[in-house]
Design a protein around this motif. Sequence first.
Motif, mmCIF file in Angstrom:
data_model
loop_
_atom_site.group_PDB
_atom_site.id
_atom_site.type_symbol
_atom_site.label_atom_id
_atom_site.label_comp_id
_atom_site.label_asym_id
_atom_site.label_seq_id
_atom_site.Cartn_x
_atom_site.Cartn_y
_atom_site.Cartn_z
ATOM 1 N N LEU A 34 0.851 -1.189 0.000
ATOM 2 C CA LEU A 34 0.000 0.000 0.000
ATOM 3 C C LEU A 34 0.886 1.238 0.000
ATOM 4 O O LEU A 34 1.707 1.434 0.894
ATOM 5 C CB LEU A 34 -0.913 0.002 1.223
ATOM 6 N N LEU A 35 0.723 2.069 -1.032
ATOM 7 C CA LEU A 35 1.546 3.253 -1.193
ATOM 8 C C LEU A 35 0.860 4.486 -0.625
ATOM 9 O O LEU A 35 -0.363 4.526 -0.451
ATOM 10 C CB LEU A 35 1.857 3.477 -2.677
ATOM 11 N N VAL A 36 1.645 5.505 -0.347
ATOM 12 C CA VAL A 36 1.083 6.797 0.041
ATOM 13 C C VAL A 36 0.171 7.280 -1.087
ATOM 14 O O VAL A 36 0.536 7.239 -2.260
ATOM 15 C CB VAL A 36 2.205 7.820 0.306
ATOM 16 N N GLY A 37 -1.016 7.701 -0.743
ATOM 17 C CA GLY A 37 -1.981 8.116 -1.759
ATOM 18 C C GLY A 37 -3.004 7.050 -2.077
ATOM 19 O O GLY A 37 -3.979 7.306 -2.774
ATOM 20 N N GLY A 38 -2.761 5.811 -1.563
ATOM 21 C CA GLY A 38 -3.774 4.787 -1.696
ATOM 22 C C GLY A 38 -3.623 3.820 -2.848
ATOM 23 O O GLY A 38 -4.435 2.902 -2.975
ATOM 24 N N GLN A 39 -2.602 3.991 -3.712
ATOM 25 C CA GLN A 39 -2.400 2.998 -4.768
ATOM 26 C C GLN A 39 -1.890 1.699 -4.139
ATOM 27 O O GLN A 39 -1.172 1.710 -3.153
ATOM 28 C CB GLN A 39 -1.382 3.492 -5.796
ATOM 29 N N VAL A 40 -2.273 0.583 -4.755
ATOM 30 C CA VAL A 40 -1.847 -0.719 -4.263
ATOM 31 C C VAL A 40 -0.879 -1.337 -5.252
ATOM 32 O O VAL A 40 -1.141 -1.367 -6.455
ATOM 33 C CB VAL A 40 -3.058 -1.653 -4.040
ATOM 34 N N ASN A 41 0.245 -1.813 -4.737
ATOM 35 C CA ASN A 41 1.295 -2.451 -5.538
ATOM 36 C C ASN A 41 1.066 -3.952 -5.625
ATOM 37 O O ASN A 41 0.639 -4.580 -4.653
ATOM 38 C CB ASN A 41 2.670 -2.223 -4.899
ATOM 39 N N ALA A 42 1.439 -4.519 -6.764
ATOM 40 C CA ALA A 42 1.313 -5.960 -6.937
ATOM 41 C C ALA A 42 2.294 -6.720 -6.067
ATOM 42 O O ALA A 42 2.042 -7.870 -5.693
ATOM 43 C CB ALA A 42 1.513 -6.331 -8.406
ATOM 44 N N GLN A 43 3.402 -6.100 -5.717
ATOM 45 C CA GLN A 43 4.417 -6.762 -4.892
ATOM 46 C C GLN A 43 4.722 -5.901 -3.672
ATOM 47 O O GLN A 43 4.957 -4.703 -3.796
ATOM 48 C CB GLN A 43 5.707 -6.994 -5.690
ATOM 49 N N ALA A 44 4.703 -6.541 -2.505
ATOM 50 C CA ALA A 44 5.085 -5.835 -1.297
ATOM 51 C C ALA A 44 6.586 -5.603 -1.301
ATOM 52 O O ALA A 44 7.362 -6.483 -1.666
ATOM 53 C CB ALA A 44 4.684 -6.640 -0.071
ATOM 54 N N GLN A 45 7.010 -4.399 -0.913
ATOM 55 C CA GLN A 45 8.426 -4.057 -0.906
ATOM 56 C C GLN A 45 8.770 -3.328 0.384
ATOM 57 O O GLN A 45 7.948 -2.622 0.965
ATOM 58 C CB GLN A 45 8.770 -3.170 -2.111
ATOM 59 N N ASP A 46 10.039 -3.508 0.823
ATOM 60 C CA ASP A 46 10.572 -2.767 1.966
ATOM 61 C C ASP A 46 9.695 -2.889 3.202
ATOM 62 O O ASP A 46 9.492 -1.926 3.938
ATOM 63 C CB ASP A 46 10.754 -1.279 1.596
ATOM 64 N N GLY A 47 9.161 -4.073 3.413
ATOM 65 C CA GLY A 47 8.383 -4.296 4.620
ATOM 66 C C GLY A 47 7.012 -3.660 4.627
ATOM 67 O O GLY A 47 6.386 -3.577 5.692
ATOM 68 N N ASN A 48 6.526 -3.196 3.464
ATOM 69 C CA ASN A 48 5.222 -2.535 3.444
ATOM 70 C C ASN A 48 4.097 -3.490 3.064
ATOM 71 O O ASN A 48 2.997 -3.063 2.720
ATOM 72 C CB ASN A 48 5.219 -1.340 2.490
ATOM 73 N N GLY A 49 4.350 -4.788 3.116
ATOM 74 C CA GLY A 49 3.344 -5.760 2.723
ATOM 75 C C GLY A 49 2.183 -5.822 3.705
ATOM 76 O O GLY A 49 2.360 -5.803 4.921
ATOM 77 N N LEU A 50 0.982 -5.880 3.151
ATOM 78 C CA LEU A 50 -0.234 -6.054 3.930
ATOM 79 C C LEU A 50 -1.021 -7.218 3.339
ATOM 80 O O LEU A 50 -0.798 -7.627 2.202
ATOM 81 C CB LEU A 50 -1.081 -4.772 3.911
ATOM 82 N N THR A 51 -1.933 -7.734 4.117
ATOM 83 C CA THR A 51 -2.734 -8.879 3.698
ATOM 84 C C THR A 51 -4.100 -8.415 3.214
ATOM 85 O O THR A 51 -4.743 -7.559 3.848
ATOM 86 C CB THR A 51 -2.896 -9.869 4.866
#
Length: 231
Positions: free
Chosen positions: A148-165
Amino acid sequence: MKAMILAAGRGERMRPLTDHTPKPLLEAGGLPLIVWHIRRLVAVGVCDLVINHAWLGARIEEALGDGSRYGARIAYSPEAVALETAGGIATALPLLGDQPFVVVNGDVLTDAPLSGLATAASSLSVDRQAHLWLVDNPPHNPQGDFGLLVGGQVNAQAQDGNGLTFSGMAAYHPSLFRDTPAGEPAKLAPLLRAAMMRGAVTGERLPGLWLDVGTPERLAEADRIASDWAR
């Protein structure tokens, strides 16, 4: 607006409880798990519901009927075999219509205000096809599903410990499923990842409690929580 409750899973990890009872009809706090969803949806004005089913589906229809006792109108999407999430949604599209809709997993427990998903659904389009509710990673999914990125976009791959379920609760535009054949099994994750690459998926942290009721131990926890709600 319409909502779909996913209720077709076999619930293998819940056996033997699910040998004779569909998983969404297992009780927490004196009510079937699926009834908590129906009540919360109706409370925010989402009364037209679609429920898919496969394993012991007739039991679900017998238990819930047409939904009128809950103030809902329920239509059913039966599956001869479970079609996975995307396949189930694609098969139910004739019942869901051509407007954005809300989807919730029938085997989770949450107190999140579902009005938030209904509001998100109303802003979806062919260019923004999904809005996901995400949660902190539970022990059974420590790496998470998406970023989950700042601004609410969702990434296909979690990176740098920002992964959510992914919570299994979301709003979708029907165009997301237009190329998914009805009546055939299809997983949701590949569709979402492709849409994320197009910048068509947003998300936020689920605003409240969430419990994936996937084992007898978690069902016992859900019962403790929901029993407090029922008091």
